[in-house]
Every structure is written in structure tokens, then in C-alpha cells.
Design an enzyme around this catalytic site. Structure first.
Site, PDB file in Angstrom:
ATOM      1  N   ALA A 135       0.838  -1.194   0.000  1.00 26.27           N
ATOM      2  CA  ALA A 135       0.000   0.000   0.000  1.00 26.27           C
ATOM      3  C   ALA A 135       0.875   1.246   0.000  1.00 26.27           C
ATOM      4  O   ALA A 135       2.077   1.176  -0.260  1.00 26.27           O
ATOM      5  CB  ALA A 135      -0.951  -0.019   1.193  1.00 26.27           C
ATOM      6  N   ALA A 138       3.217   1.138   3.602  1.00 22.54           N
ATOM      7  CA  ALA A 138       3.926  -0.074   4.019  1.00 22.54           C
ATOM      8  C   ALA A 138       3.532  -1.234   3.122  1.00 22.54           C
ATOM      9  O   ALA A 138       2.635  -1.119   2.292  1.00 22.54           O
ATOM     10  CB  ALA A 138       3.599  -0.397   5.475  1.00 22.54           C
ATOM     11  N   GLN A 139       4.224  -2.350   3.307  1.00 27.31           N
ATOM     12  CA  GLN A 139       3.844  -3.580   2.631  1.00 27.31           C
ATOM     13  C   GLN A 139       3.841  -4.719   3.640  1.00 27.31           C
ATOM     14  O   GLN A 139       4.421  -4.612   4.728  1.00 27.31           O
ATOM     15  CB  GLN A 139       4.765  -3.890   1.465  1.00 27.31           C
ATOM     16  CG  GLN A 139       6.190  -4.253   1.815  1.00 27.31           C
ATOM     17  CD  GLN A 139       7.034  -4.459   0.552  1.00 27.31           C
ATOM     18  OE1 GLN A 139       6.791  -3.850  -0.491  1.00 27.31           O
ATOM     19  NE2 GLN A 139       8.049  -5.311   0.649  1.00 27.31           N
ATOM     20  N   ASP A 290     -10.254   3.655   8.664  1.00 27.54           N
ATOM     21  CA  ASP A 290      -9.753   3.399   7.312  1.00 27.54           C
ATOM     22  C   ASP A 290     -10.374   2.094   6.801  1.00 27.54           C
ATOM     23  O   ASP A 290      -9.686   1.209   6.305  1.00 27.54           O
ATOM     24  CB  ASP A 290      -8.222   3.305   7.340  1.00 27.54           C
ATOM     25  CG  ASP A 290      -7.586   3.582   5.979  1.00 27.54           C
ATOM     26  OD1 ASP A 290      -8.279   4.151   5.107  1.00 27.54           O
ATOM     27  OD2 ASP A 290      -6.410   3.248   5.791  1.00 27.54           O
TER      28      ASP A 290
END
Length: 510
Positions: A135, A138-139, A290
Site C-alpha cells: 500500500a 507499508a507492505q 480506514d
């Protein structure tokens, strides 16, 4: 001086939208008038060469937002949940921004883990995969703990993300200042305060220790919620730039084909997403802010699983009560009460006419309630309500921005699961239950009891404080260190003592 850099950044934003073809797509989606189209593109066209090209294999709008940076990507994520606003095609295109962005190298992620925690990846994990989701900030990697064999998700911040995000936000601040300077009328909306709020929220995403704490608190609050799961935090393997959670196995909430193939009831899931959000916001005052499809899964047993707790919303009890009364007033179509709540909360200036405001609210609500289920929209209500409150001088309430934005996102998620979801039918029992428990005689009793407990702690000091105030008011020339007390405060203290005492007496008899 940051001004020239920020101006350049904003010019490059417009140029990137034009160069990638995103400008036309966005204007088509919002049905922009021809004159506005010509003016906007005319201003940007001379600077088109300054725009980023992006990856030509990616559709125009996601390409432009990805090239512009993480703050723009966040904006695109919100739009991806609103097909009713931007259209189904554009909303589908924007979903790649949720968790399908280009990843960074596996070796970099492993090195970041080792630098943060001071242990080697091989000593902690028996397996550590390539990125399974990437994203804006971060991943995530799928891994297996060597000691227990448990599957976990390891989240790692992107290299240099703090600096990149700071560049975006600085430009937003510059744009807000320009808007306030060039348009005094816009100051009522407090654009700079809005950016400060956004800045604070997303800055919290850049410290994964805070996200770990948020996940832990959220799990504690929602442990008894039926049909809902929150993965547990692995504190031993979490730090500022790395977070490790239990692995969430399930189908993405945004993949309707997969949900159908697994036999899940999408209408029920849409209802539950709305119910969960409203329950968390009203009951707990702490909610996942979110809740787009990229942060939700459906477990094989039908439970909704939430993850990615970088943006959490908090609202105090008083604001929850105000928000619930406003929502319930609209649900009941009691526009007079909705108007009174706005005035009682100080949201609308006291010198305005409450009856006139109530009539304006009726003009907002009645057309919406006349629509069929597929067209009833909280997002539409908020837009209309914004227009009305603007006319009556209501300032932007920064404490409600995240709540309102998340409500719009959650509605979009529910509609993507089933367009027939009726938000008012879902909201009514949740809001009514909260009001029954939090507004009325029982709530008053709890409030007075809390007040009494505070007064008990300060009990030994109260006589001296009251005497000091009385002496100072009777003889102003006496040199007493001021404490900003007044007769109103004394009355409040006495009233609270009497009220709290009465409550304690009643409770002792019951």
C-alpha cells in the site's frame, strides 16, 4: 523558504493530472461544466512538461496519484469506495491503490526488520514470503514463526516514506494558506485545521508502535462483537517500523466474485459493516477510520476481519451524544430536534433562527427519505447538510472530520457489496440503542455519579477553595493568587455536590 517548493509541487500536481490523462477522467466523472474544464486545462497546459509520466500500463487516475505520492494515494483510496460519486469504472480502477501498489525489494524488508529488532529474520521465522500486499505507506509479508509454527503478517514501512509524506503535507499546508488568503469566506471552513488533522492522523501511521497499540485496544473493545475479528499483536516482534500480527485468512471484502463463490451473503455483510462501524463509534468512541475494502476480509465462517490500524478515530462521550441525536433526529424526521441539537452544541451561532434552520434541515432530509433504498445515501445527506450549515455560519468541526469521512467510506463499502443496502434501516436500531443507554435518566445518574467521585477526590480541598473565592469577591483588594473562579463556578460546585450526593443516596438505597 518552503513556499517556492510547495508552489512547484502544486503546479506539478496539475501537470501530472493533465499529462497522464487523469484530468479528463476526473472531470468526466464529476460532470464538470465546459467553462470550468477549459479554464482548468488552460491554466495547467503550459506546465504539462513538469508532470510525472507514471507507469503507462496503469489507468490514468491511479497512475497520476501513485506518481504524486502517498498523501494523494490516500485520497484515491477514499474515492475507490464511492462508485456513486466517481462512477463504477473509476472506483474499480482506484482499488489498486488499496493494496496492489508496486512493492519494494524483499531484501530491504528483511534488513529493516533486522535493524529494528536486532535479530535475524532466519532466527525468528521459518518462512518469510515475498510481499503479499503493498500500500501507500507499508507492505505486508506472510511469515511463519519458527518457535510455534503460527502464521503471521509482518508489516514493514516503505523506505524513506516519512520524507515523502512530509513533502506532500507541506504542499497541502501551502495550498490551505493560499486558499485562506485569496478567499476570506473559506476561513469558516478552517482549511488549515483540516490539513493539521489529516497530518496528525497519518503521521500516526508512520509509527507502527502506535498502530500496534491501536490494534490491541480495538481488539479489547470489540472482543464480544459477533461476526467480527481483530488479529492479535505479536509485541515481541513489533517496533517503530515493523509490526507483526496474527495472519488473517479470508476472502477480500472487495472481491464480490470470491465472496459469492464461498457462499457468503453479501447483503448481510454490507449491513454488518455499517452496524459495526456505528457501534464502535457510538458505543466505544474508538473506531477503525480506514475501513475500505483493502483493510477488510471475510473469514470462512463469515466473520469480518479488520486489519491495518494506522488510522483510528476517537470521539469523546459528549460529541458521541450530539452525533447520535443528530442522526436519530434525521432517522425520525424530527428536524426541529436536529436543529436544537446543533444550537445546544454550539455548532450554529446562537444569533441565528432555530426555526428557520429546522426548515432548512427539512429541505435536506425529506428529498432523501423519498428515495428508494438504492439511492438513500449518508454521503448525500452530509453533502446537503454541509451546504445548509454553511449558510447558517457553522464552522468546520475538526473533531468530526474523521468520523464523517469514515461514515462515507463505510457506506461506499456496504454499497459495493449490495446496492440495495438501506443505511437508515441499518442505523436506526444501533443509534436508538445508544440513545436509550446514553441519553436520559440513567445516563444523567451515571454522569452525576462520575461528578460525585471527582468531588470525593477533591473533597478535603473544596472548603478552602470556596472560602478563598468568597473572600476574594468580598474584598478584591486582598492579595490572593487568582484562580479564575467565579460565582458561576461556585454554583456549579454546590450543584454538583448536591446532585452527586442525591445520586449516591439513591444508589445506596437501591
Amino acid at each position: 523558504m518552503r513556499g517556492p517548493h510547495n508552489l512547484l509541487r502544486l503546479i506539478r500536481t496539475g501537470a501530472t493530472l493533465e499529462r497522464t490523462g487523469a484530468m479528463k477522467v476526473v472531470m468526466d466523472a464529476f460532470d464538470t461544466p465546459p467553462l470550468v474544464r477549459m479554464a482548468a486545462r488552460g491554466l495547467v497546459w503550459p506546465f504539462q512538461w513538469m508532470g510525472y509520466r507514471g507507469d503507462p500500463k496503469v489507468p490514468p487516475v491511479p497512475r497520476a496519484l501513485t506518481a504524486l505520492g502517498p498523501a494523494y494515494i490516500k485520497f484515491g483510496q477514499v474515492l475507490s469506495t464511492r462508485p456513486d460519486v466517481v462512477g463504477n469504472d473509476l472506483a474499480t480502477e482506484l482499488r489498486v491503490l488499496q493494496d496492489k501498489l508496486p512493492p519494494f525489494d524483499l531484501a530491504v524488508a528483511k534488513q529493516s526488520f533486522e535493524d529494528e529488532l536486532g535479530v535475524s529474520v532466519s532466527s525468528v521465522f521459518s518462512e518469510f514470503s515475498e510481499p503479499v500486499a503493498a500500500a501507500s505507506i507499508a507492505q505486508v509479508h506472510r511469515a511463519r514463526l519458527a518457535e510455534t509454527g503460527e502464521e503471521v503478517a509482518v508489516k514493514v514501512l516503505r523506505p524513506g516514506i516519512e520524507k515523502a509524506f512530509r513533502k506532500d503535507v507541506d504542499a497541502f499546508y501551502f495550498a490551505a494558506d493560499c486558499i485562506e488568503f485569496l478567499s476570506p469566506a473559506s476561513r469558516r471552513l478552517r482549511p488549515r485545521d483540516v490539513i493539521e488533522h489529516f497530518d496528525g492522523v497519518v503521521t500516526g501511521e508512520l509509527d507502527l508502535r502506535l498502530e500496534s497499540a491501536s490494534a490491541s485496544e480495538f481488539a479489547a473493545n470489540t472482543g464480544d462483537d459477533a461476526g467480527f475479528q481483530v488479529p492479535s499483536v505479536q509485541w515481541e516482534y513489533s517496533s517503530r517500523r515493523v509490526m507483526t500480527l496474527g495472519w488473517a485468512e479470508g476472502d477480500p471484502l472487495g472481491d464480490n466474485d470470491a465472496l459469492d463463490a464461498a457462499g457468503h451473503d453479501r447483503h448481510a455483510l454490507g449491513n454488518r459493516v455499517l452496524e459495526l462501524f456505528l457501534s464502535h463509534a457510538l458505543r466505544d468512541g474508538y473506531f477503525h477510520a480506514d475501513m475500505h475494502q483493502g483493510n477488510l476480509k471475510v473469514a470462512p465462517n463469515g466473520d469480518i476481519i479488520a486489519y491495518d490500524f494506522g488510522i483510528m478515530g476517537h470521539i469523546d462521550e459528549y460529541t458521541r451524544r450530539v452525533y447520535a441525536e443528530i442522526l436519530f433526529g434525521f432517522i425520525q424526521r424530527d428536524y426541529q430536534r436536529v436543529a436544537e441539537v446543533h444550537f445546544e452544541a454550539g455548532y450554529v451561532p446562537a444569533n441565528r433562527d432555530v426555526d428557520e434552520f429546522a426548515r432548512a434541515l427539512r429541505a435536506v432530509g425529506e428529498p432523501i427519505f423519498g428515495m428508494d433504498a438504492t439511492r438513500i445515501s449518508m454521503g448525500r445527506l452530509l453533502n446537503y447538510l454541509f451546504e445548509v450549515t454553511e449558510r447558517f455560519g457553522m464552522e468546520t468541526r475538526t473533531e468530526l472530520i474523521l468520523l464523517q469521512r469514515t461514515m462515507v467510506v463505510v457506506e461506499g463499502v456496504a454499497r459495493s457489496l449490495d446496492p440495495e443496502v438501506n443505511i437508515w434501516d441499518v442505523a436506526k436500531p444501533v443509534v436508538a440503542s445508544y440513545i436509550q443507554q446514553s441519553i436520559g435518566p440513567r445516563a444523567l445518574g451515571r454522569d452525576l455519579l462520575k461528578t460525585a467521585r471527582v468531588l470525593v477526590r477533591f473533597g478535603p480541598r473544596l472548603p478552602g477553595l470556596v472560602e478563598e473565592v468568597l473572600i476574594r469577591q468580598a474584598t478584591p483588594e486582598v492579595a490572593v493568587k487568582p484562580r479564575r473562579w467565579s460565582s458561576a463556578v461556585i454554583g456549579g460546585v454546590v450543584g454538583a455536590v448536591l446532585g452527586g450526593g442525591a445520586v449516591l443516596a439513591i444508589l445506596s438505597l437501591s
